[in-house]
Design an enzyme around this catalytic site. Structure first.
Site, mmCIF file in Angstrom:
data_model
loop_
_atom_site.group_PDB
_atom_site.id
_atom_site.type_symbol
_atom_site.label_atom_id
_atom_site.label_comp_id
_atom_site.label_asym_id
_atom_site.label_seq_id
_atom_site.Cartn_x
_atom_site.Cartn_y
_atom_site.Cartn_z
ATOM 1 N N CYS A 6 1.349 -1.595 -0.090
ATOM 2 C CA CYS A 6 0.025 -0.330 -0.228
ATOM 3 C C CYS A 6 0.929 1.208 0.097
ATOM 4 C CB CYS A 6 -1.122 -0.310 1.172
ATOM 5 S SG CYS A 6 -1.258 1.727 1.476
ATOM 6 N N CYS A 9 0.692 3.587 3.194
ATOM 7 C CA CYS A 9 1.305 2.879 4.302
ATOM 8 C C CYS A 9 3.240 2.961 4.067
ATOM 9 C CB CYS A 9 1.171 1.212 4.094
ATOM 10 S SG CYS A 9 -0.835 0.429 4.984
ATOM 11 N N ASP A 32 -1.208 16.474 -1.732
ATOM 12 C CA ASP A 32 -1.875 15.383 -2.618
ATOM 13 C C ASP A 32 -0.037 15.703 -4.004
ATOM 14 O OD1 ASP A 32 -4.699 13.990 -3.633
ATOM 15 O OD2 ASP A 32 -3.037 14.306 -5.379
ATOM 16 N N HIS A 48 -4.395 0.839 8.441
ATOM 17 C CA HIS A 48 -4.309 0.247 7.400
ATOM 18 C C HIS A 48 -6.193 -0.050 7.035
ATOM 19 C CE1 HIS A 48 -4.036 -1.316 2.746
ATOM 20 N NE2 HIS A 48 -5.120 -1.736 3.231
ATOM 21 N N ASN A 89 -13.764 9.143 -1.761
ATOM 22 C CA ASN A 89 -13.966 8.194 -2.282
ATOM 23 C C ASN A 89 -13.942 7.067 -2.496
ATOM 24 O OD1 ASN A 89 -14.388 10.550 -4.936
ATOM 25 N ND2 ASN A 89 -11.674 10.798 -4.575
ATOM 26 N N HIS A 100 -6.457 2.346 0.748
ATOM 27 C CA HIS A 100 -6.421 3.038 2.191
ATOM 28 C C HIS A 100 -6.887 4.183 1.815
ATOM 29 C CE1 HIS A 100 -2.868 3.823 5.358
ATOM 30 N NE2 HIS A 100 -3.594 4.187 5.606
ATOM 31 N N HIS A 102 -8.656 8.136 2.580
ATOM 32 C CA HIS A 102 -8.196 8.871 2.978
ATOM 33 C C HIS A 102 -9.167 10.225 2.480
ATOM 34 C CE1 HIS A 102 -7.809 6.991 -1.451
ATOM 35 N NE2 HIS A 102 -7.809 8.405 -1.850
ATOM 36 N N HIS A 104 -10.051 13.753 1.404
ATOM 37 C CA HIS A 104 -9.546 15.005 0.110
ATOM 38 C C HIS A 104 -10.027 16.419 1.003
ATOM 39 C CE1 HIS A 104 -8.119 12.597 -3.836
ATOM 40 N NE2 HIS A 104 -8.935 11.898 -2.543
HETATM 41 P P1 AMP Z 1 -8.433 8.199 -4.956
HETATM 42 O O1 AMP Z 1 -9.197 8.625 -5.966
HETATM 43 O O2 AMP Z 1 -9.687 8.870 -3.437
HETATM 44 O O3 AMP Z 1 -7.369 7.239 -4.369
HETATM 45 O O4 AMP Z 1 -7.416 9.246 -5.126
HETATM 46 C C1 AMP Z 1 -6.215 9.063 -4.418
HETATM 47 C C2 AMP Z 1 -5.230 10.374 -4.497
HETATM 48 O O5 AMP Z 1 -4.153 10.161 -4.266
HETATM 49 C C3 AMP Z 1 -5.002 11.639 -5.917
HETATM 50 O O6 AMP Z 1 -6.044 12.293 -5.724
HETATM 51 C C4 AMP Z 1 -3.040 11.370 -6.174
HETATM 52 O O7 AMP Z 1 -3.166 12.428 -6.652
HETATM 53 C C5 AMP Z 1 -3.271 11.214 -4.482
HETATM 54 N N1 AMP Z 1 -1.463 9.926 -4.057
HETATM 55 C C6 AMP Z 1 -0.830 9.425 -5.440
HETATM 56 N N2 AMP Z 1 0.136 8.402 -4.667
HETATM 57 C C7 AMP Z 1 0.542 10.040 -3.909
HETATM 58 C C8 AMP Z 1 1.678 10.222 -3.412
HETATM 59 N N3 AMP Z 1 2.661 9.502 -3.539
HETATM 60 N N4 AMP Z 1 1.968 11.310 -2.605
HETATM 61 C C9 AMP Z 1 0.295 12.029 -2.514
HETATM 62 N N5 AMP Z 1 0.098 12.020 -3.231
HETATM 63 C C10 AMP Z 1 -1.221 10.611 -3.754
HETATM 64 ZN ZN ZN Z 2 -2.339 1.184 3.566
#
Ligand code: AMP
Ligand code: ZN
Length: 116
Positions: A6, A9, A32, A48, A89, A100, A102, A104
């Site tokens: 992940c 993680c 982000d 997680h 989402n 995992h 999150h 926004h």
């Molecule tokens: P979701 O579509 O809700 O799963 O959003 C995933 C979010 O994670 C997206 O807005 C990506 O830009 C962000 N993301 C993916 N990898 C990373 C990372 N390494 N560091 C910061 N944000 C990330």
């Molecule tokens: Zn995780």
């Protein structure tokens, strides 16, 4: 996706870098990597949990903490009065790509409604 592969993680373990804006024993918040607004921060539990569907009743307080942390960061970023949006989402139709949970936090510009 499990804890072992992940990406969030890995961010928690600091195996991959991120721009951390808040961290304590339970939650972490970081910028982000592909911001959709001037302020775009992700708030995650250190534990997680793949999707909101997987949140247990015993984890309700933790989910509330994600929201409270978002509100505190919004205040710190001075977008609490102009306004901001908080989004989870869940699964394909919502476009979840990282499994995992999150939260926004989006703000710093006028956001359109409804989202696409
Ligand atoms: P979701 O579509 O809700 O799963 O959003 C995933 C979010 O994670 C997206 O807005 C990506 O830009 C962000 N993301 C993916 N990898 C990373 C990372 N390494 N560091 C910061 N944000 C990330
Ligand atoms: Zn995780």
């Amino acid at each position: 996706m499990t804890e072992t592969n992940c990406i969030f993680c890995s961010i928690i373990k600091k195996e991959i870098p991120s721009k951390i804006v808040y961290e304590d024993e339970e939650v972490m918040a970081f910028e982000d990597i592909n911001p959709a607004a001037p302020v775009h921060i992700l708030i995650i539990p250190k534990q997680h949990i793949a999707t909101l569907n997987d949140l247990k009743e015993t984890e309700e307080k933790l989910a509330g903490k994600l929201l409270k942390t978002a509100a505190l960061i919004a205040k710190d970023k001075k977008i609490d009065q102009t306004g901001y949006r908080t989004i989870f989402n869940t699964n394909a139709n919502a476009g979840q790509v990282v499994f995992h949970i999150h939260l926004h936090l989006l703000g710093g510009r006028k956001l359109t409604w409804p989202p696409g």
